[in-house]
Design a protein around this motif. Structure first.
Motif, PDB file in Angstrom:
ATOM      1  N   UNK A 148      -6.119   1.512   7.672  1.00 30.53           N
ATOM      2  CA  UNK A 148      -5.458   2.574   6.908  1.00 30.53           C
ATOM      3  C   UNK A 148      -3.960   2.547   7.202  1.00 30.53           C
ATOM      4  N   UNK A 149      -3.157   2.602   6.150  1.00 30.92           N
ATOM      5  CA  UNK A 149      -1.709   2.746   6.349  1.00 30.92           C
ATOM      6  C   UNK A 149      -1.434   4.230   6.549  1.00 30.92           C
ATOM      7  N   UNK A 203       0.813  -1.221   0.000  1.00 27.18           N
ATOM      8  CA  UNK A 203       0.000   0.000   0.000  1.00 27.18           C
ATOM      9  C   UNK A 203       0.843   1.268   0.000  1.00 27.18           C
ATOM     10  N   UNK A 204       0.318   2.296  -0.668  1.00 25.07           N
ATOM     11  CA  UNK A 204       0.913   3.636  -0.538  1.00 25.07           C
ATOM     12  C   UNK A 204       0.524   4.177   0.842  1.00 25.07           C
ATOM     13  N   UNK A 205       1.301   5.106   1.420  1.00 21.58           N
ATOM     14  CA  UNK A 205       0.850   5.748   2.655  1.00 21.58           C
ATOM     15  C   UNK A 205      -0.508   6.414   2.404  1.00 21.58           C
ATOM     16  N   UNK A 206      -1.440   6.205   3.296  1.00 20.59           N
ATOM     17  CA  UNK A 206      -2.804   6.712   3.084  1.00 20.59           C
ATOM     18  C   UNK A 206      -3.694   5.678   2.415  1.00 20.59           C
ATOM     19  N   UNK A 207      -3.105   4.586   1.971  1.00 17.57           N
ATOM     20  CA  UNK A 207      -3.881   3.512   1.330  1.00 17.57           C
ATOM     21  C   UNK A 207      -4.638   2.680   2.360  1.00 17.57           C
ATOM     22  N   UNK A 208      -5.600   1.899   1.869  1.00 19.56           N
ATOM     23  CA  UNK A 208      -6.453   1.141   2.795  1.00 19.56           C
ATOM     24  C   UNK A 208      -6.548  -0.343   2.422  1.00 19.56           C
ATOM     25  N   UNK A 209      -6.768  -1.145   3.460  1.00 17.83           N
ATOM     26  CA  UNK A 209      -7.118  -2.570   3.271  1.00 17.83           C
ATOM     27  C   UNK A 209      -8.550  -2.733   3.752  1.00 17.83           C
ATOM     28  N   UNK A 210      -9.390  -3.383   2.942  1.00 17.05           N
ATOM     29  CA  UNK A 210     -10.760  -3.674   3.388  1.00 17.05           C
ATOM     30  C   UNK A 210     -11.014  -5.176   3.314  1.00 17.05           C
ATOM     31  N   UNK A 219      -3.094  -6.438  12.531  1.00 10.69           N
ATOM     32  CA  UNK A 219      -3.043  -5.214  11.708  1.00 10.69           C
ATOM     33  C   UNK A 219      -2.455  -4.056  12.515  1.00 10.69           C
ATOM     34  N   UNK A 220      -2.926  -3.925  13.764  1.00  8.25           N
ATOM     35  CA  UNK A 220      -2.446  -2.807  14.593  1.00  8.25           C
ATOM     36  C   UNK A 220      -0.955  -2.929  14.867  1.00  8.25           C
ATOM     37  N   UNK A 221      -0.489  -4.155  15.112  1.00  8.31           N
ATOM     38  CA  UNK A 221       0.932  -4.313  15.437  1.00  8.31           C
ATOM     39  C   UNK A 221       1.813  -3.987  14.224  1.00  8.31           C
ATOM     40  N   UNK A 222       1.253  -4.030  13.022  1.00  4.46           N
ATOM     41  CA  UNK A 222       2.011  -3.652  11.824  1.00  4.46           C
ATOM     42  C   UNK A 222       2.016  -2.135  11.604  1.00  4.46           C
ATOM     43  N   UNK A 278      -1.033  -0.364  11.125  1.00  6.84           N
ATOM     44  CA  UNK A 278      -2.297   0.062  10.519  1.00  6.84           C
ATOM     45  C   UNK A 278      -3.167   0.789  11.548  1.00  6.84           C
ATOM     46  N   UNK A 279      -3.957   1.750  11.087  1.00  8.26           N
ATOM     47  CA  UNK A 279      -5.023   2.344  11.902  1.00  8.26           C
ATOM     48  C   UNK A 279      -6.282   1.562  11.557  1.00  8.26           C
ATOM     49  N   UNK A 280      -6.874   0.925  12.562  1.00 13.14           N
ATOM     50  CA  UNK A 280      -7.946  -0.035  12.282  1.00 13.14           C
ATOM     51  C   UNK A 280      -9.318   0.562  12.602  1.00 13.14           C
TER      52      UNK A 280
END
Ligand SMILES: C[S@@+](CC[C@H](N)C(=O)[O-])C[C@H]1O[C@@H](n2cnc3c(N)ncnc32)[C@H](O)[C@@H]1O
Length: 224
Positions: free
Chosen positions: A220-221, A178-185, A197-200, A202-204
């Protein structure tokens, strides 16, 4: 493994793998789930962007690719869609799925066929708004450019069936793509998955889930 067609609650079809008691989509509605998780919480997170790069984990039935290409056409958006799949489906089975009939677009049938018949391992210009890059690859071993995707559609089988796909190692790959600001759904809202996810970094976000599910996840990254 044997896959059989079943009809879900919104009348859209999906596939069931009986040995694993696992379906490709929610039995509460395959079509509604895909729209809710991947289009509404995914693509529509970026209302102003005119170009989107999407990575999908698991091409499967091609439902998410079909809905994304239809969205791109309707909204004059450019989507570059990369999808990996370890176990591609036979065309005979794909033709039994009723997704094109659920879409208000008379080209949907040919679009769906084109998405499935296009070559693996190369970029296919499906129409002026949609480019598809299907890769016959395993999540554990594929390689793509880091920091290059706006959205990850994480559509793996659930943690009960494929726990290795929900570990920190597998998810780190998604963070890196992901680019910074990119998202995983994803449709998944399992506690351990969200802690991973949080430990990596990500904002969950916990979002209301599709019909029949309390929650789904968007991660969100962060931008530096
Ligand atoms: C829940 S299904 C969803 C597929 C697709 N997004 C759809 O809407 O039909 C998960 C998909 O991941 C694929 N898959 C399973 N393990 C994989 C792996 N290690 N690497 C890549 N794909 C995998 C499966 O074959 C299946 O097509």
């Amino acid at each position: 493994m044997d896959r059989k067609i079943i009809v879900t609650q919104d009348n859209s079809k999906t596939l069931l793998i009986s040995e694993l008691n696992e379906t490709y989509h929610s039995t509460n509605g395959a079509y509604n789930e895909a729209i809710h998780v991947f289009i509404n919480a995914g693509i529509q997170f970026f209302p102003k962007k005119e170009n989107l790069k999407i990575f999908e984990m698991g091409f499967g039935t091609g439902l998410n690719a079909l809905l994304s290409s239809n969205y791109a056409l309707n909204n004059q958006l450019q989507i570059n869609y990369t999808s990996i799949e370890k176990y591609p489906l036979d065309m005979e089975l794909v033709q039994e799925l009723n997704y094109p009939q659920l879409i208000d677009n008379k080209e949907a049938e040919s679009l769906f066929t084109l998405l499935h018949s296009s070559s693996w391992g190369k970029e296919n210009k499906i129409n002026p708004h949609f480019t598809l890059n299907k890769l016959k690859e395993d999540l554990a071993s594929f390689n793509l450019d880091m920091n290059s995707f706006d959205i990850v559609f994480y559509d793996a089988f659930g943690p009960r069936v494929q726990p290795d796909l929900w570990t920190i190692e597998s998810l780190r790959k998604m963070y890196e793509l992901l680019v910074p600001g990119g998202i995983l759904v994803t449709y998944c809202a399992q506690g351990q998955f969200k802690r991973n996810l949080k430990s990596l970094g990500f904002l969950v976000e916990n979002l209301p889930g599709p019909p029949g599910k309390r929650e789904m996840t968007r991660a969100i990254k962060p931008k530096p």
